[in-house]
Design a protein around this motif. Structure first.
Motif, PDB file in Angstrom:
ATOM      1  N   GLN B  31       1.184  -0.846   0.229  1.00  0.00           N
ATOM      2  CA  GLN B  31      -0.009  -0.228  -0.222  1.00  0.00           C
ATOM      3  C   GLN B  31       0.677   1.287   0.032  1.00  0.00           C
ATOM      4  OE1 GLN B  31      -3.344  -0.595   3.078  1.00  0.00           O
ATOM      5  NE2 GLN B  31      -2.653  -2.190   3.198  1.00  0.00           N
ATOM      6  N   HIS B  32       2.236   1.126   0.481  1.00  0.00           N
ATOM      7  CA  HIS B  32       3.130   2.495   0.681  1.00  0.00           C
ATOM      8  C   HIS B  32       3.812   2.901  -0.640  1.00  0.00           C
ATOM      9  CE1 HIS B  32       2.654   3.538   4.154  1.00  0.00           C
ATOM     10  NE2 HIS B  32       2.350   2.380   4.807  1.00  0.00           N
ATOM     11  N   GLU B  33       3.901   4.028  -1.037  1.00  0.00           N
ATOM     12  CA  GLU B  33       4.324   4.100  -2.392  1.00  0.00           C
ATOM     13  C   GLU B  33       6.036   4.136  -1.606  1.00  0.00           C
ATOM     14  OE1 GLU B  33       5.566   7.893  -3.835  1.00  0.00           O
ATOM     15  OE2 GLU B  33       3.812   9.038  -3.239  1.00  0.00           O
ATOM     16  N   SER B  34       6.389   4.100  -0.701  1.00  0.00           N
ATOM     17  CA  SER B  34       8.285   3.631   0.165  1.00  0.00           C
ATOM     18  C   SER B  34       8.197   2.250  -0.528  1.00  0.00           C
ATOM     19  CB  SER B  34       7.883   4.458   1.584  1.00  0.00           C
ATOM     20  OG  SER B  34       7.021   3.649   2.350  1.00  0.00           O
ATOM     21  N   THR B  35       7.703   1.674  -0.409  1.00  0.00           N
ATOM     22  CA  THR B  35       7.491  -0.066  -0.381  1.00  0.00           C
ATOM     23  C   THR B  35       8.258   0.137  -2.212  1.00  0.00           C
ATOM     24  OG1 THR B  35       6.157  -0.775   0.742  1.00  0.00           O
ATOM     25  CG2 THR B  35       6.849  -2.455  -0.771  1.00  0.00           C
ATOM     26  N   LEU B  36       8.911  -0.519  -2.603  1.00  0.00           N
ATOM     27  CA  LEU B  36       9.300  -0.530  -3.561  1.00  0.00           C
ATOM     28  C   LEU B  36       9.754  -2.644  -4.905  1.00  0.00           C
ATOM     29  CD1 LEU B  36      12.163   1.540  -4.464  1.00  0.00           C
ATOM     30  CD2 LEU B  36       9.705   2.335  -4.861  1.00  0.00           C
TER      31      LEU B  36
END
Lengths: 349, 349
Positions: B31-36
């Motif tokens: 769900q997070h943009e920070s999880t590539l």
């Protein structure tokens, strides 16, 4: 060592949880600019600026992953760190921090845990990583170590399991099978010791492979080497379960096949002689032995000139169309399908 | 549930390690943009851009931290995540990712582990964090869960244990002692069940405190609330070991003393009535009970108007010079030194 009732022993109960953490970690210093805050608060604070954060975690359990009857605790601490760093290096990244959590039963005196942390400290120093956190608790049985490794990388340098394509070259670092054959030697000595506790094993002829098992080294150097050579790997993985299993991971994730050449698989002379002694096929050991913590990666054909003849690297095959499958091409030039015979901790023995 | 021999059980051995990870994590979405990059490679890749990375880790061990005779596995999975997120919130940060490693003995069928992961999934959804990695292995005994929580924060918002000064106000969220009294109720029912396995416990009157024990909620909301109120805490910690122990952590790290007012400690009516029933002092429970996972923090006096009367926050004391020490000021206006009676997992019982 744990059986020596004569040495001074300090009970963990006396120190308590906070006391133990303080005691074990007070000698650790922070070396990375990216470590803003290490141990001592609810969480650690890191700053990777424009680099990406790389993170991996592993559990090591007594009786499943290690046997304290022949693994010294200092070596165990070292190895617990190294196997996690290996996962960071396998992304073509730089390892920068670790957290270490341990659960210990009260059969372990403080001095034993200090030995374990001496190994952790040695690995932190050698691989230049900061210990930034962890948890320390009691266990109802045995010893358990959970390590999380954190690293950093420029996005363009990160290598995944996915990414290689047909005709890429398959490359492995170092040599294979040593850790597995070291384990065979240690297991044999354990049996001898059971029969005759006064026997003095002569492990000297096996020192390389025993060290590969007890004190493996992760390939911190490869990311830098590849940068110097101007090579960006198209895919990468570390060899924890055995060459065969790792090749199949690359094939599955990248949707390619592979031809692996038996004659190209790098083996140390000690591994070959130990295989003869134990009457085990050395290719089988390299394919399925595991725990070598070397890196397996692929490069574009155009990079052949850059890597050929490098003493750290062996070109052992090439990728093919997925439809061709993954095979070992033997010295007798027959094609044998590669199968994953990596280690499964749920398998009953 | 684990004792029910009639239900269909799938052995972990059949799935193997890779199969199990795939099976358990396939429903988790990022769900997070920070999880590539989440699960599926040697390591996860994260990108926090100009924010700092916050990281914490915890071990939960069967027989030490939880008792499966009254803790449903789904609740356990949920709680294992929540207690780790609480450490991130205690830095006044936002939790964004977790890794979960488990070791299970073969007494657990797949269905039990699925229950555990259902609880983990629920927590991920509720607290908006991505499951990005982990390790799954067998254990020689019991169940073990290791969670690492990762979060992000602007550097200026991070609150440490160190930072508060004399005259700062001491503030706590929610109410205290519920988790401990819930445990007392559950332990009592366990004893009743041992004597008469057919007894049907009526936990309804205790539902709030039993839920506080089995399904605690970390204070995800407080960081945002404080930002809205325009308040930067001068120090912060979460209440895992009990109010007393946490106050002493703030005092030690910030080199201050503290006056805590007994009459200001927030208690739910259910906690008060359960304390009467069990004949335990409710202040003692709030001071030493632990596991409430509320946040304890300090703010400058000038922020008093911004927080007073907020239903989420109770001002329970103020910091003093270190030389004055840390004390409880009782309702009878006597001064009692605060002592750390938090939980020590190495203490024999």
């Amino acid at each position: 060592m744990l059986e020596d009732k004569n040495q001074e022993r300090t009970s963990l109960e006396k120190l308590g949880e906070f006391g133990l953490i303080d005691h074990l970690t007070k000698e650790f210093t922070m070396q990375h600019e990216s470590t803003l805050k290490g141990i001592g608060d609810d969480a650690a604070i890191l700053d990777f600026k424009d680099k990406k954060t790389v993170l991996s975690t592993d559990l090591l359990i007594e009786g499943v992953h290690f046997d304290l009857s022949y693994v010294p605790l200092k070596h165990l601490g070292y190895k617990a760190v190294v196997v996690n760093l290996s996962d960071i290096y396998a992304m073509n990244a730089t390892a920068t921090q670790i957290t270490v959590s341990i659960a210990v039963s009260n059969r372990f005196p403080l001095e034993a845990i200090e030995e374990l942390y001496a190994g952790i400290a040695l690995a932190c120093k050698k691989f230049k990583v900061d210990l930034i956190g962890g948890d320390t608790t009691s266990s109802t049985t045995g010893l358990l170590i959970s390590v999380t490794a954190i690293g950093e990388a420029n996005e363009k340098n990160i290598a995944f399991r996915k990414g290689t394509k047909p005709n890429d070259l398959l490359v492995v670092t170092g040599d294979l099978g040593g850790a597995y054959m070291g384990l065979q030697v240690l297991e044999r000595e354990k049996e001898v010791f059971k029969v005759n506790p006064n026997s003095q094993p002569d492990l000297e002829p096996y020192s390389y492979i025993v060290e590969r098992q007890l004190k493996p080294e992760a390939r911190k150097d490869i990311s830098g080497l590849l940068q110097v050579l101007g090579v960006q790997p198209t895919s990468m993985i570390d060899i924890s379960d055995g060459l065969s299993s790792e090749i199949l991971h690359l094939c599955k994730n990248s949707e390619v096949g592979c031809n692996l050449f038996e004659e190209k698989i790098p083996l140390d002379p000690t591994v070959i002689s130990a295989c003869e002694e134990f009457n085990i096929d050395s290719t089988m050991v390299a394919l399925s032995g595991g725990e070598d913590y070397e890196l397996l990666f692929t490069v574009d054909q155009k990079d052949f000139e850059k890597i050929k003849g490098n003493p750290n690297l062996s070109i052992i095959g090439h990728m093919t169309d997925a439809s061709e499958g993954a095979h070992l091409i033997t010295r007798a030039n027959t094609k044998i399908p590669l199968t994953a015979q990596g280690w499964n901790s749920f398998k009953s023995e």
